[in-house]
Scaffold this active site. Sequence first.
Site, PDB file in Angstrom:
ATOM      1  N   SER A   1       0.826  -1.275  -0.054  1.00 13.01           N
ATOM      2  CA  SER A   1      -0.156   0.064   0.215  1.00 13.01           C
ATOM      3  C   SER A   1       0.737   1.287   0.171  1.00 13.01           C
ATOM      4  O   SER A   1       1.730   1.212   0.782  1.00 13.01           O
ATOM      5  CB  SER A   1      -0.811   0.083   1.221  1.00 13.01           C
ATOM      6  OG  SER A   1      -1.721   1.273   1.308  1.00 13.01           O
TER       7      SER A   1
ATOM      8  N   GLY B   1       2.566   2.862  -5.027  1.00 14.13           N
ATOM      9  CA  GLY B   1       2.563   3.799  -6.385  1.00 14.13           C
ATOM     10  C   GLY B   1       1.489   3.129  -7.441  1.00 14.13           C
ATOM     11  O   GLY B   1       1.716   3.572  -8.505  1.00 14.13           O
TER      12      GLY B   1
ATOM     13  N   SER C   1      -2.433  -7.354  -3.780  1.00 15.17           N
ATOM     14  CA  SER C   1      -2.279  -8.781  -3.981  1.00 15.17           C
ATOM     15  C   SER C   1      -1.095  -9.385  -3.496  1.00 15.17           C
ATOM     16  O   SER C   1      -0.169  -9.602  -4.176  1.00 15.17           O
ATOM     17  CB  SER C   1      -2.460  -9.041  -5.596  1.00 15.17           C
ATOM     18  OG  SER C   1      -1.571  -8.135  -6.195  1.00 15.17           O
TER      19      SER C   1
END
Lengths: 240, 448
Positions: free
Chosen positions: A48, A51, A120
Amino acid sequence: MLLIRRFIGSGVRMLILSSNRITDYRKGLLHTMMNSEKACTIWLTGLSGAGKSTIAHELAPMLQARGRHVEVLDGDVIRTNLSKGLGFSREDRDTNIRRIGFVCHLLTRNNVFAIAAAISPYHIVRNENRALIQDFVEVYVKASLETCIQRDVKGLYRKALAGEISAFTGVSDPYEPPDHPEVICETEKETPCQSAEKIIRKLEDLGYLSPLPHTASDNGVYLAAEEELVMKRLEDLGYL
Amino acid sequence: MFNFLKKDVGRRVVVVSIDGVPYDFLKTQIAKGNFPNFKKLAEQGSMRRMNSVQPCISSVAWSCYMTGKNPAKHNIFGFVDRKPGTYDIFAPNSMHMRSDTIWELMSRAGKRVFVMNVPVTYPPRQVNGILIGCFLCTQIEKIAYPAQVSQELKQMGYIIDAEAWMARDSLDRYLEECNKALNKRAEAMFHYLAQEPWDFFQCHIMETDRMNHFFWEHMEKGDPKYAQAFFDFYRRVDEVLGEVEQRHGNDAELIILSDHGFCTIKQEIYLNYYLAEAGFLKFKTNTPKGLGDMHADSTAYSLTPGRVFVNLQGREPEGSVAPEKYETVRENVARALLEFKDHDTGAPLIRAALKREEIYHGPNVKTAADLIAVPFDGYDLKGDIKKMVRSEKTALVGMHTFEDSMLFIRDHDIRRGHNELWVGDLAPTILKMMALPIPSDMDGIALI
């Protein structure tokens, strides 16, 4: 000389095409215009704040500018609709990523470039998506945890470090970097535009995009000397 | 009997765009009998005054024209912009345009297009046909798609743009260059008009804007030398239009339009100097070279023309304004802008300070300036940070105006008033003429 007659309404229009002018580049162009080039899923994975969304939104217009259809599937947005109600347990995270993967699969097989920007964190589900979609370009959006904490655009790290969010990737839940991503974007060293251009070059290498007819410089258009000339021209016109 | 089964395949369309030619000027000259071909054309259709866009500069206006969308959708907000996250400046080009153009839509529908010299078409994006880029190109070898057209143009001696530095050096030399560039443009246009198959054909004449920038005041004041030269130049434009009309009498739709009007510059206004005087902008040095020399305490700065940005934390690299203070600072700057005065005459400089969300809507609205200052005619707002003066008068004597662009469509009656017409209406109009679908996200509305 190739003579084509085209009937339009009650009139007759004649288009005279000189055969020697229909050259290879135009045949190539028609090929492109018929959208017969394959699309792929561009899967941006990373912590997180690394970018991913920024790069996705740089990349999308570059692909559109090549006449391709594009859809961005932003993890944060997906969680407000497609995956609404899912939490952050391992099972829920996997379900979320599988759902995004499924939508990417549908888009890609219909010749739409799907750009997924989602943390992910786990290998296994990313690889499941790769197997499902096949035309799959994995991009590791790489930034150190320290940098992401410093950026903390959404204020989530502060909360995670204060113990207000449990199972937060990188802090209290693992992130498994890809072993063999097609592209690595190092966002501590590159601008979002440079990262997006790196992905574009890879898509060209992999045959998902035809290279532009011109040699591209760092910003995709100008060499430094040319950029200086353009800025001078704009200054002379009073546009600066 | 089976008319309902006939597919409407549309008509071919020719567009001649004449950059910066004001409606009022044209109307007056036609009435005086100065431009016989314009006069003849005006009798064959509707000629209307049309609104431009804010800011009314060619890069923004023609981007609206070619996409049918407002800037927050196509992402072109000026001739220069900031590189995201920095104070560095760059020149937006076709690769920054986040929308299909009408010629790309046509290409995908199997139509052949020829497009020449429309601003913000460099680098040339692929089309089904030929696209010759604009003055954002510096090397003729790279100007066209497909690449071999660049070579043809080079052999013709095609001129990308009349170089404005010449005007600052010698007006006579610039005048000669503008005429030469116009003739080369016309030569290339007629060459491809005859040689190439096309369904859509557009030639953009940039030289009208260039002449207006450097000779408008001379024309208005009736300068004994340059007023005559100015009208001679425009008579040549009139001849070119006459020739287009002659070659394509009725076998295609014909549209002629400009993107903004023109007026004489009273003063070039260095808005950053005014912002500094008002306490919004500070510099690290007495001789700032660029926005990078702005002091971190600054709260606002400007880019040409009249685009004012709040120095916002999290967006600007050295932002000083906390997000929760943004609206207050923006209101303060807007109020100050409206109070800026011409120090010689005491006249106000700015008639409106528009918030971006008041005039733009779309996914790229956050790229726009926070405020768009609309000047009174005659006050040309500049963002040059190097200028340590409030204002000055230079060789640049003409500036753009918002309300006075012109639109002519042959054989159609345009029934809207000028405040209901803007350049973005042309994209859906042209698509409709060609019987092509109009994308639902276009902001323009077909005029026919």
